[in-house]
Every structure is written in C-alpha cells, then in structure tokens.
Write a protein that holds these residues in place. Sequence first.
Motif, PDB file in Angstrom:
ATOM      1  N   LEU A  34      18.970  35.829  58.988  1.00  0.00           N
ATOM      2  CA  LEU A  34      19.505  35.065  57.894  1.00  0.00           C
ATOM      3  C   LEU A  34      18.501  34.365  56.976  1.00  0.00           C
ATOM      4  O   LEU A  34      18.071  32.586  56.281  1.00  0.00           O
ATOM      5  CB  LEU A  34      19.459  33.526  58.943  1.00  0.00           C
ATOM      6  N   GLY A  35      17.450  35.225  57.046  1.00  0.00           N
ATOM      7  CA  GLY A  35      15.873  34.680  55.857  1.00  0.00           C
ATOM      8  C   GLY A  35      16.263  34.315  54.463  1.00  0.00           C
ATOM      9  O   GLY A  35      15.195  33.963  53.913  1.00  0.00           O
ATOM     10  N   GLY A  36      17.205  35.244  53.919  1.00  0.00           N
ATOM     11  CA  GLY A  36      17.190  34.716  52.382  1.00  0.00           C
ATOM     12  C   GLY A  36      17.659  33.916  52.242  1.00  0.00           C
ATOM     13  O   GLY A  36      18.544  33.123  52.484  1.00  0.00           O
ATOM     14  N   GLY A  37      17.400  33.528  51.028  1.00  0.00           N
ATOM     15  CA  GLY A  37      18.064  32.177  50.385  1.00  0.00           C
ATOM     16  C   GLY A  37      19.213  32.412  49.629  1.00  0.00           C
ATOM     17  O   GLY A  37      19.767  31.263  49.485  1.00  0.00           O
ATOM     18  N   ASN A  38      19.533  33.173  49.503  1.00  0.00           N
ATOM     19  CA  ASN A  38      20.941  33.747  48.841  1.00  0.00           C
ATOM     20  C   ASN A  38      22.220  33.139  49.402  1.00  0.00           C
ATOM     21  O   ASN A  38      23.476  32.880  49.718  1.00  0.00           O
ATOM     22  CB  ASN A  38      20.875  34.599  48.243  1.00  0.00           C
ATOM     23  N   LYS A  39      21.957  33.868  51.199  1.00  0.00           N
ATOM     24  CA  LYS A  39      22.828  33.908  52.134  1.00  0.00           C
ATOM     25  C   LYS A  39      22.662  32.930  52.051  1.00  0.00           C
ATOM     26  O   LYS A  39      23.972  31.746  52.898  1.00  0.00           O
ATOM     27  CB  LYS A  39      22.201  34.563  53.359  1.00  0.00           C
ATOM     28  N   SER A  40      21.642  31.620  52.681  1.00  0.00           N
ATOM     29  CA  SER A  40      21.442  30.327  52.786  1.00  0.00           C
ATOM     30  C   SER A  40      22.422  29.732  51.400  1.00  0.00           C
ATOM     31  O   SER A  40      23.169  28.878  52.339  1.00  0.00           O
ATOM     32  CB  SER A  40      20.105  29.373  52.638  1.00  0.00           C
ATOM     33  N   ARG A  41      22.438  29.615  51.140  1.00  0.00           N
ATOM     34  CA  ARG A  41      22.816  29.052  49.325  1.00  0.00           C
ATOM     35  C   ARG A  41      24.508  29.619  49.828  1.00  0.00           C
ATOM     36  O   ARG A  41      25.461  28.030  49.236  1.00  0.00           O
ATOM     37  CB  ARG A  41      22.840  29.519  48.237  1.00  0.00           C
ATOM     38  N   TYR A  42      24.756  31.206  50.019  1.00  0.00           N
ATOM     39  CA  TYR A  42      26.589  31.027  50.202  1.00  0.00           C
ATOM     40  C   TYR A  42      26.855  30.744  51.168  1.00  0.00           C
ATOM     41  O   TYR A  42      27.806  30.028  50.948  1.00  0.00           O
ATOM     42  CB  TYR A  42      25.759  32.795  49.878  1.00  0.00           C
ATOM     43  N   GLU A  98      15.211  22.139  62.863  1.00  0.00           N
ATOM     44  CA  GLU A  98      16.091  20.848  61.961  1.00  0.00           C
ATOM     45  C   GLU A  98      16.169  20.870  60.785  1.00  0.00           C
ATOM     46  O   GLU A  98      17.429  21.163  60.444  1.00  0.00           O
ATOM     47  CB  GLU A  98      15.748  19.885  62.743  1.00  0.00           C
ATOM     48  N   SER A  99      15.291  21.318  60.236  1.00  0.00           N
ATOM     49  CA  SER A  99      15.955  21.510  58.736  1.00  0.00           C
ATOM     50  C   SER A  99      15.956  22.484  58.327  1.00  0.00           C
ATOM     51  O   SER A  99      17.146  22.293  57.253  1.00  0.00           O
ATOM     52  CB  SER A  99      14.138  21.358  57.947  1.00  0.00           C
ATOM     53  N   LYS A 100      15.814  23.754  58.681  1.00  0.00           N
ATOM     54  CA  LYS A 100      17.025  24.756  57.932  1.00  0.00           C
ATOM     55  C   LYS A 100      18.033  24.530  58.316  1.00  0.00           C
ATOM     56  O   LYS A 100      18.838  24.697  57.945  1.00  0.00           O
ATOM     57  CB  LYS A 100      16.250  25.858  58.879  1.00  0.00           C
ATOM     58  N   CYS A 101      18.861  23.661  59.420  1.00  0.00           N
ATOM     59  CA  CYS A 101      20.140  23.521  59.745  1.00  0.00           C
ATOM     60  C   CYS A 101      20.680  23.283  58.549  1.00  0.00           C
ATOM     61  O   CYS A 101      21.486  23.027  58.260  1.00  0.00           O
ATOM     62  CB  CYS A 101      20.255  22.807  61.707  1.00  0.00           C
ATOM     63  N   TYR A 102      19.807  21.852  58.724  1.00  0.00           N
ATOM     64  CA  TYR A 102      19.818  20.617  57.833  1.00  0.00           C
ATOM     65  C   TYR A 102      20.357  21.250  56.683  1.00  0.00           C
ATOM     66  O   TYR A 102      21.041  21.055  55.400  1.00  0.00           O
ATOM     67  CB  TYR A 102      19.105  19.462  57.278  1.00  0.00           C
ATOM     68  N   SER A 103      19.465  22.477  56.629  1.00  0.00           N
ATOM     69  CA  SER A 103      19.852  22.776  54.431  1.00  0.00           C
ATOM     70  C   SER A 103      20.658  24.127  54.370  1.00  0.00           C
ATOM     71  O   SER A 103      21.445  23.720  53.098  1.00  0.00           O
ATOM     72  CB  SER A 103      18.432  23.994  54.392  1.00  0.00           C
ATOM     73  N   LEU A 104      21.283  24.563  55.656  1.00  0.00           N
ATOM     74  CA  LEU A 104      21.796  25.469  55.398  1.00  0.00           C
ATOM     75  C   LEU A 104      23.791  24.424  55.340  1.00  0.00           C
ATOM     76  O   LEU A 104      24.485  24.740  54.963  1.00  0.00           O
ATOM     77  CB  LEU A 104      22.730  26.205  56.886  1.00  0.00           C
ATOM     78  N   TRP A 105      23.456  23.297  56.041  1.00  0.00           N
ATOM     79  CA  TRP A 105      24.899  22.561  55.846  1.00  0.00           C
ATOM     80  C   TRP A 105      25.114  21.800  54.903  1.00  0.00           C
ATOM     81  O   TRP A 105      26.296  21.213  54.236  1.00  0.00           O
ATOM     82  CB  TRP A 105      25.571  21.254  57.290  1.00  0.00           C
ATOM     83  N   GLY A 106      23.838  21.283  54.154  1.00  0.00           N
ATOM     84  CA  GLY A 106      23.663  20.191  52.837  1.00  0.00           C
ATOM     85  C   GLY A 106      23.701  19.429  53.204  1.00  0.00           C
ATOM     86  O   GLY A 106      24.816  17.736  52.821  1.00  0.00           O
ATOM     87  N   ASP A 107      23.638  18.509  54.969  1.00  0.00           N
ATOM     88  CA  ASP A 107      23.693  17.463  55.217  1.00  0.00           C
ATOM     89  C   ASP A 107      22.920  17.183  57.020  1.00  0.00           C
ATOM     90  O   ASP A 107      22.691  18.000  56.912  1.00  0.00           O
ATOM     91  CB  ASP A 107      25.572  16.845  56.523  1.00  0.00           C
ATOM     92  N   ASN A 108      22.497  16.505  57.507  1.00  0.00           N
ATOM     93  CA  ASN A 108      21.488  15.701  58.558  1.00  0.00           C
ATOM     94  C   ASN A 108      22.012  15.998  59.619  1.00  0.00           C
ATOM     95  O   ASN A 108      21.094  15.303  60.859  1.00  0.00           O
ATOM     96  CB  ASN A 108      20.415  14.681  57.799  1.00  0.00           C
ATOM     97  N   LYS A 109      23.646  15.007  59.062  1.00  0.00           N
ATOM     98  CA  LYS A 109      24.156  14.893  60.883  1.00  0.00           C
ATOM     99  C   LYS A 109      24.336  16.143  61.533  1.00  0.00           C
ATOM    100  O   LYS A 109      25.652  16.063  61.647  1.00  0.00           O
ATOM    101  CB  LYS A 109      25.695  13.412  60.589  1.00  0.00           C
ATOM    102  N   VAL A 110      24.058  16.753  61.915  1.00  0.00           N
ATOM    103  CA  VAL A 110      24.160  18.381  61.867  1.00  0.00           C
ATOM    104  C   VAL A 110      23.622  18.505  63.736  1.00  0.00           C
ATOM    105  O   VAL A 110      22.515  18.068  63.365  1.00  0.00           O
ATOM    106  CB  VAL A 110      23.614  20.135  61.224  1.00  0.00           C
ATOM    107  N   GLY A 111      24.304  19.097  64.730  1.00  0.00           N
ATOM    108  CA  GLY A 111      23.736  18.971  65.930  1.00  0.00           C
ATOM    109  C   GLY A 111      24.046  20.962  65.943  1.00  0.00           C
ATOM    110  O   GLY A 111      24.496  21.183  65.507  1.00  0.00           O
ATOM    111  N   TRP A 112      22.688  21.664  67.164  1.00  0.00           N
ATOM    112  CA  TRP A 112      22.676  23.164  66.705  1.00  0.00           C
ATOM    113  C   TRP A 112      22.213  23.788  67.749  1.00  0.00           C
ATOM    114  O   TRP A 112      21.350  23.191  68.738  1.00  0.00           O
ATOM    115  CB  TRP A 112      21.853  23.212  65.160  1.00  0.00           C
TER     116      TRP A 112
END
Length: 217
Positions: free
Chosen positions: A11-19, A44-58
Amino acid sequence: MIIVTFNIRGLGGGNKSRYLRHIISNEGAEFVCLQETKVKSISESKCYSLWGDNKVGWLHYEGENGGGGMLSMWHQEAFIYETHLMGKGYIAVYGSLVKDNLRCVVVNVYVACNLRDKKTLWMELSNIKSSSQEVFWCLCGDFNAIRSRDERKGSTNRVDYTSEIRGFNSFIDDNLLLDTPIVGKKYTWFNSNGSAKSIIDRVLVTEEWMGKWLMCK
C-alpha cells in the motif's frame, strides 16, 4: 451493497493509492477490503486519502513478518460499525447497512499458500460463523485456494491439490455459503508472463445475502 476487494500487494506507492481512490469513487463503494498491505501501521489520514473522504471507519491487521496485512474500511454514512473480530487471516466486521437497516458481517480474508494455515483459517471462520446469530454474511478476499483443478492452470510444480480442494469445498458447503459469479476475466491471478493463472480471489455469501441482492456478482 457495493464492496471492493483488492489484493493490493503493498500500500506504500502513490500510484496504487490513486488507482484505489479512482475505483472507490467510480464504483460508489460502501465497504473496502484490502489484502497484503505490507505496512505495519495505518493512519487516519491515509484512510481518508485512500477513500477521498473523511467519513471513513477502518481496521488494520498488520500481519506477521511483513506479510498477511489487511485493511478493512467502510463509509460511515453507509455502514454503521458495531464490533469486530480479528486474527491471522481475517478481519470480521459486524454492523448495519444504513439504507436497508440490515445487520450483516463482512469478513476480509487473506491466507498464504501453506495448506496448514488454510485449514486453520477455515476452522476458525467456521467457529466464528456458527457462534453468531447473524445471517447476512459476506466473506471476500484472497483465499489462496481452488475449488477444482481447472481453477489453476500452468503451474510448473506437481503439487497434489486434492486435500486443498476437498477442504475448501467442505468449508463452503458446511457453512452454507454461495460462490458469487465472476464477470469479466475468468481467472483472478496471473504470473508476470501469463503462463500461470488461477482463481484464488473470490466472494462467498450466505443464501440470505444472495436473496437480498439477487444480482450479486
């Protein structure tokens, strides 16, 4: 319910996160199950970034010796978290779907190639399910197991998969699970040159789940 399940292999790469963010947005995902995160911790910030939203549980399971990590995420406006069980090879999240007011369990699964680990996981998941009163279950991810010999092609080794096939099918049948249809490519894993392929990623649901979402695939 729209669930994304993805063996991300790091999960470290930026390309995978954007995909991944693109998939979540395009598919309107409500729940996401990632396997092989290969990171020790998730913020938390990583999960928010992955989803593109801050209303995320994980929930994150870091795995062992850098392998077997899993991340389960859900949008809090779609799924209300209640509790969870977590162990080697699984994250089981119990909660309710907001729009249907329906209690369910979503299990993120990842197991390595070792048959002993697979059998241990099947037994543990069977015990968890049998001890619960919930009827809407979805188990998804990388089971690393096949149900018949034609689900693995091009393997150069001469491993006898009889025990794996028999054990995996027994796990599915004993727990009254249904194997949801695959659309698109028949196989879910390919090696780098395409000479070997297999169906090891799948989504298993209960009859009640399939009855609720008749077009489940």
